[in-house]
Design a protein around this motif. Structure first.
Motif, PDB file in Angstrom:
ATOM      1  N   GLU A  26      36.293  40.384  46.085  1.00  0.00           N
ATOM      2  CA  GLU A  26      36.477  40.880  47.448  1.00  0.00           C
ATOM      3  C   GLU A  26      37.739  40.313  48.096  1.00  0.00           C
ATOM      4  N   HIS A  27      38.064  39.073  47.769  1.00  0.00           N
ATOM      5  CA  HIS A  27      39.179  38.414  48.436  1.00  0.00           C
ATOM      6  C   HIS A  27      40.318  38.002  47.495  1.00  0.00           C
ATOM      7  N   LYS A  75      44.528  34.584  46.456  1.00  0.00           N
ATOM      8  CA  LYS A  75      43.253  34.642  47.171  1.00  0.00           C
ATOM      9  C   LYS A  75      43.547  34.755  48.662  1.00  0.00           C
ATOM     10  N   GLU A  76      42.944  35.751  49.289  1.00  0.00           N
ATOM     11  CA  GLU A  76      43.124  35.942  50.722  1.00  0.00           C
ATOM     12  C   GLU A  76      42.400  34.825  51.467  1.00  0.00           C
ATOM     13  N   ASP A  78      40.823  33.241  54.641  1.00  0.00           N
ATOM     14  CA  ASP A  78      40.248  33.679  55.903  1.00  0.00           C
ATOM     15  C   ASP A  78      40.963  32.997  57.070  1.00  0.00           C
ATOM     16  N   LYS A  87      47.609  40.985  50.878  1.00  0.00           N
ATOM     17  CA  LYS A  87      46.444  41.811  50.543  1.00  0.00           C
ATOM     18  C   LYS A  87      46.642  43.256  51.008  1.00  0.00           C
TER      19      LYS A  87
END
Length: 226
Positions: A26-27, A75-76, A78, A87
């Motif tokens: 997802e990320h 990796k995104e 948060d 992304k």
């Protein structure tokens, strides 16, 4: 300013068009760029910036030395500033690449004689993916620490008997628990070269565990992500 009419590279040799975005979770995703004449040694990293943005970030190269494309694993974060922008890039968007940088990589003098143990947390697996894919027949053991099995990025690309996936939040990995707990319970050959990449807490804890097992700093190569 000169314009290169090559459809893959425009304006300057440091600028590359995005040619692929491969989502691994997802990320987390792999950003693919045309390699062109870009040369690097497996284990090195690059600095990326987005056209029109003043900030840049460093990422280990994920692709092998002879791969057709240049790839980085992202990796995104948060609440982060830069990774969400990566992304949301689209095919054809421009990024600026500087590098390669760094000397993190395989111990060449012991390449054939020693076993090589790669210890990674999260996206710290990126340089090891590059090293392993660039070095056929390498005697290696990859230890990857993640929360869930979904974060075992492209684990099918490694020899199953050479990968230990340590999952701290589910029981579907090869070892249930943190990779540091796995290290404590595992015996290693004396002629082993260790390579650590990931967050600083994991690296410091792992180095202490390896020290207790009799391995000195001369046996260990480190790349700290944060």
């Amino acid at each position: 300013m000169t314009i290169n009419m090559n459809p893959e590279i425009q304006l300057d040799t440091n600028y590359y068009k995005v040619i692929g975005i491969r989502n691994l979770s997802e990320h987390t995703f792999v950003l693919s760029l045309p390699k062109s004449r870009f040369k690097f040694e497996a284990g090195q990293h690059v600095s990326l910036s987005i056209s029109g943005d003043y900030q840049s970030r460093e990422y280990s190269i994920y692709s092998a030395e002879e791969d057709e494309n240049l790839e980085v694993l992202v990796k995104e974060v948060d609440g982060g500033y830069f990774s969400p922008k990566l992304k949301h890039l689209k095919i054809g968007d421009m990024v600026e690449v500087h590098g390669p940088f760094g000397k993190f990589g395989l111990d060449q003098k012991n390449k054939e004689s020693n076993k090589h143990v790669f210890i990674a947390s999260g996206t710290g697996i990126a340089p090891f993916h590059s090293i392993i894919k660039s070095t056929p027949n390498l005697d290696y053991h990859l230890i990857h620490g993640v929360r869930t099995i979904e974060e075992g990025y492209e684990r099918e690309e490694y020899d199953a008997d050479r990968l230990t996936l340590c999952t701290s939040r589910d029981k579907r990995g090869d070892f249930h628990g943190r990779l540091t707990e796995y290290l404590k319970k595992t015996n290693f050959d004396k002629n082993t070269c260790f390579y650590l990449c990931g967050n600083s807490d994991m690296i410091f804890d792992s180095m202490e565990i390896l020290s207790d097992k009799g391995f000195g700093r001369e046996n260990i190569t480190v790349e700290v992500y944060f």
